[in-house]
Design a protein around this motif. Structure first.
Motif, short mmCIF file in Angstrom:
data_model
loop_
_atom_site.label_atom_id
_atom_site.label_comp_id
_atom_site.label_asym_id
_atom_site.label_seq_id
_atom_site.Cartn_x
_atom_site.Cartn_y
_atom_site.Cartn_z
N UNK A 129 0.82 -1.26 0.06
CA UNK A 129 -0.02 -0.02 -0.17
C UNK A 129 0.83 1.25 0.08
N UNK A 130 0.46 2.34 -0.80
CA UNK A 130 1.27 3.39 -1.03
C UNK A 130 0.69 4.54 -0.60
N UNK A 131 1.44 5.51 -0.05
CA UNK A 131 0.96 6.84 0.16
C UNK A 131 0.25 7.81 -1.17
N UNK A 132 -0.55 8.59 -0.70
CA UNK A 132 -1.05 9.64 -1.93
C UNK A 132 -0.60 10.80 -2.09
N UNK A 133 -0.78 11.56 -3.10
CA UNK A 133 -0.55 12.87 -3.19
C UNK A 133 0.94 13.26 -3.12
N UNK A 134 1.97 12.25 -3.66
CA UNK A 134 3.33 12.73 -3.54
C UNK A 134 3.53 13.96 -4.11
N UNK A 135 3.16 14.46 -5.00
CA UNK A 135 3.51 15.69 -5.58
C UNK A 135 3.51 16.89 -4.66
N UNK A 136 2.71 16.74 -3.74
CA UNK A 136 2.70 17.69 -2.49
C UNK A 136 3.49 17.64 -1.45
N UNK A 137 4.42 16.48 -1.30
CA UNK A 137 5.24 16.20 -0.14
C UNK A 137 6.65 16.62 -0.33
N UNK A 138 7.06 17.13 0.71
CA UNK A 138 8.57 17.49 0.65
C UNK A 138 9.46 16.60 1.23
N UNK A 139 10.68 16.24 0.61
CA UNK A 139 11.54 15.25 1.15
C UNK A 139 12.92 15.84 1.53
N UNK A 140 13.63 15.90 2.33
CA UNK A 140 14.92 16.55 2.75
C UNK A 140 15.86 15.24 2.76
N UNK A 141 17.12 15.27 2.27
CA UNK A 141 17.79 14.11 2.03
C UNK A 141 19.38 14.84 2.28
N UNK A 142 19.90 14.20 3.22
CA UNK A 142 21.51 14.49 3.59
C UNK A 142 22.53 13.82 2.48
N UNK A 143 23.54 14.51 2.28
CA UNK A 143 24.69 13.50 1.84
C UNK A 143 24.50 13.24 0.49
N UNK A 144 23.91 14.41 -0.53
CA UNK A 144 23.63 14.19 -1.82
C UNK A 144 24.45 14.39 -2.87
N UNK A 145 25.76 14.52 -2.64
CA UNK A 145 26.88 14.82 -3.51
C UNK A 145 26.99 13.79 -4.49
N UNK A 146 27.16 12.36 -3.62
CA UNK A 146 27.29 11.15 -4.50
C UNK A 146 26.52 10.05 -3.74
N UNK A 147 26.57 8.74 -4.43
CA UNK A 147 26.07 7.71 -3.62
C UNK A 147 24.63 7.70 -3.43
N UNK A 148 24.26 6.68 -2.43
CA UNK A 148 22.66 6.63 -2.11
C UNK A 148 22.01 7.89 -2.36
N UNK A 149 22.49 9.01 -1.36
CA UNK A 149 21.60 10.27 -1.39
C UNK A 149 21.26 10.78 -2.80
N UNK A 150 22.64 10.87 -3.72
CA UNK A 150 22.37 11.57 -4.96
C UNK A 150 21.34 10.48 -5.94
N UNK A 151 21.43 9.20 -5.84
CA UNK A 151 20.42 8.50 -6.63
C UNK A 151 19.14 8.62 -6.32
N UNK A 152 18.96 8.74 -4.73
CA UNK A 152 17.72 8.52 -4.26
C UNK A 152 16.95 10.11 -4.49
N UNK A 153 17.76 11.05 -4.60
CA UNK A 153 17.20 12.52 -4.72
C UNK A 153 16.60 12.54 -6.34
#
Length: 353
Positions: A47-71
């Motif tokens: 089951x998934x959450x709805x209205x993802x376009x209205x949701x903000x996500x903050x990710x640390x460590x986005x220069x490379x690796x996991x954070x970069x790909x997730x962003x």
């Protein structure tokens, strides 16, 4: 003749199976219950959450690796992503992979003022909605090596990023997350469950596990969900052999002559070879196995408490963490080299006795 015998054997097997089921109604009930539970869990997990376009996500460590790909992935799925990078270069490269409209912020998780600036920026961006997702991904591994090669500053370098920084970021963003009844995703490691390297890395990841468990239990009353990602070994900047070996050389070269004598030059050479072998053997190039877990923790209506990411995590490291400590001790003793001076120490102890 052979066909007739096969038909008789099949009939006998079928009759025996019917007899077993007839004589064991409890077995039928148990199997049915297990199947029902698995199906219900699978449906609930999907089951998934709805209205993802209205949701903000903050990710640390986005220069490379996991954070970069997730962003990149979350941005393409329609989330409003705010990616925190340590450097301006990392920020520009991430925007080049996605779009200039992707929001980025420069963040050093060891600097309280930098964290405050990031919180203020995110508060302005989210407004009254609050922050739906916080992914604490920023981290470092080195220095890592035998414990008595370290000094207290070596521990601080890792703990200040992986644990203290993570805690401070979480505490300062918590009011925004509560407002959105959102979720927190903390990146730990299999080495937080099974310590097999000296230095601050295992300590920090074990601390992340404990902090996340306490936080999850405290925040459940506010509708905030907390998940822990436990990756195995993956090819990222953290596991770069070049960086690891360079730092091992730094640690070795600054040791006192006495400590070097106790370990021996061959120990150092073998230790580097073991590190090289383990990284080449265990490190998985497919980092999407980790970001898949992160994404599920953010998009599932009922995120899991823990996610073991990678086959080595699921079938080796995490099961080994449940085994008696002596099992891991013996296994690591067989893998790692022995210091040259261990026989000398043993002989001295025997004489003293």
């Amino acid at each position: 003749m052979m066909q007739g015998q096969e038909e008789v054997q099949e009939e006998d097997l079928f009759d025996r199976f019917k007899e077993i089921l007839t004589l064991n109604p409890a077995l039928i009930g148990s199997l049915t219950s297990i199947a029902f539970i698995i199906i219900c869990w699978a449906i609930r997990d999907s089951l998934k959450v709805k209205d993802v376009c209205e949701k903000h996500i903050f990710i640390t460590g986005c220069d490379t690796g996991f954070g970069n790909l997730l962003a990149q992935r979350l941005y393409r799925k329609g989330f409003i992503v705010i990616a925190a990078c340590l450097t301006e270069k990392g920020s520009q490269e991430l925007k080049a992979c996605t779009s200039s409209s992707l929001r980025t912020v420069i963040l050093n998780v060891t600097n309280p003022r930098s964290i405050d600036n990031a919180v203020a920026y995110v508060a302005t961006e989210t407004g009254n909605k609050g922050l739906f997702g916080l992914v604490n991904n920023a981290g470092r591994a080195i220095p890592i090596g035998p414990t008595d090669w370290m000094d207290i500053e070596d521990f601080h370098r890792v703990l200040d990023v992986n644990l203290i920084g993570l805690i401070e970021v979480t505490l300062k963003f918590l009011p925004l997350i509560k407002k959105a009844r959102g979720r927190i995703v903390n990146v730990a490691s299999v080495m937080g469950r099974l310590a097999f390297g000296g230095g601050g890395y295992c300590l920090s990841k074990c601390g992340v596990e404990s902090f996340s468990d306490s936080l999850r239990r405290d925040m459940q009353y506010f509708g905030v969900k907390v998940s822990i990602i436990e990756p195995g070994f993956f090819k990222t900047g953290v596991t770069s052999l070049e960086i690891i070996e360079k730092d091992l050389n730094r640690l070795w070269n600054r040791l006192t002559p006495e400590v070097k004598r106790l370990y021996g030059e061959k120990y150092f050479e073998k230790y580097v070879k073991v590190q090289r072998l383990s990284m080449n053997t265990f490190c998985d190039a497919d980092i999407s196995k980790v970001t898949n877990c992160m994404e599920h923790a953010l998009t599932a209506r009922y995120p899991r408490t823990r996610y073991g990411a990678g086959w080595d995590a699921k079938f080796f490291w995490l099961p080994l963490s449940y085994a008696p400590a002596i099992v891991a001790d013996v296994m690591l003793k067989l893998i790692l080299p022995r210091p040259l001076g261990h026989k000398r120490v043993l002989s001295k102890n025997q004489v003293d006795v």
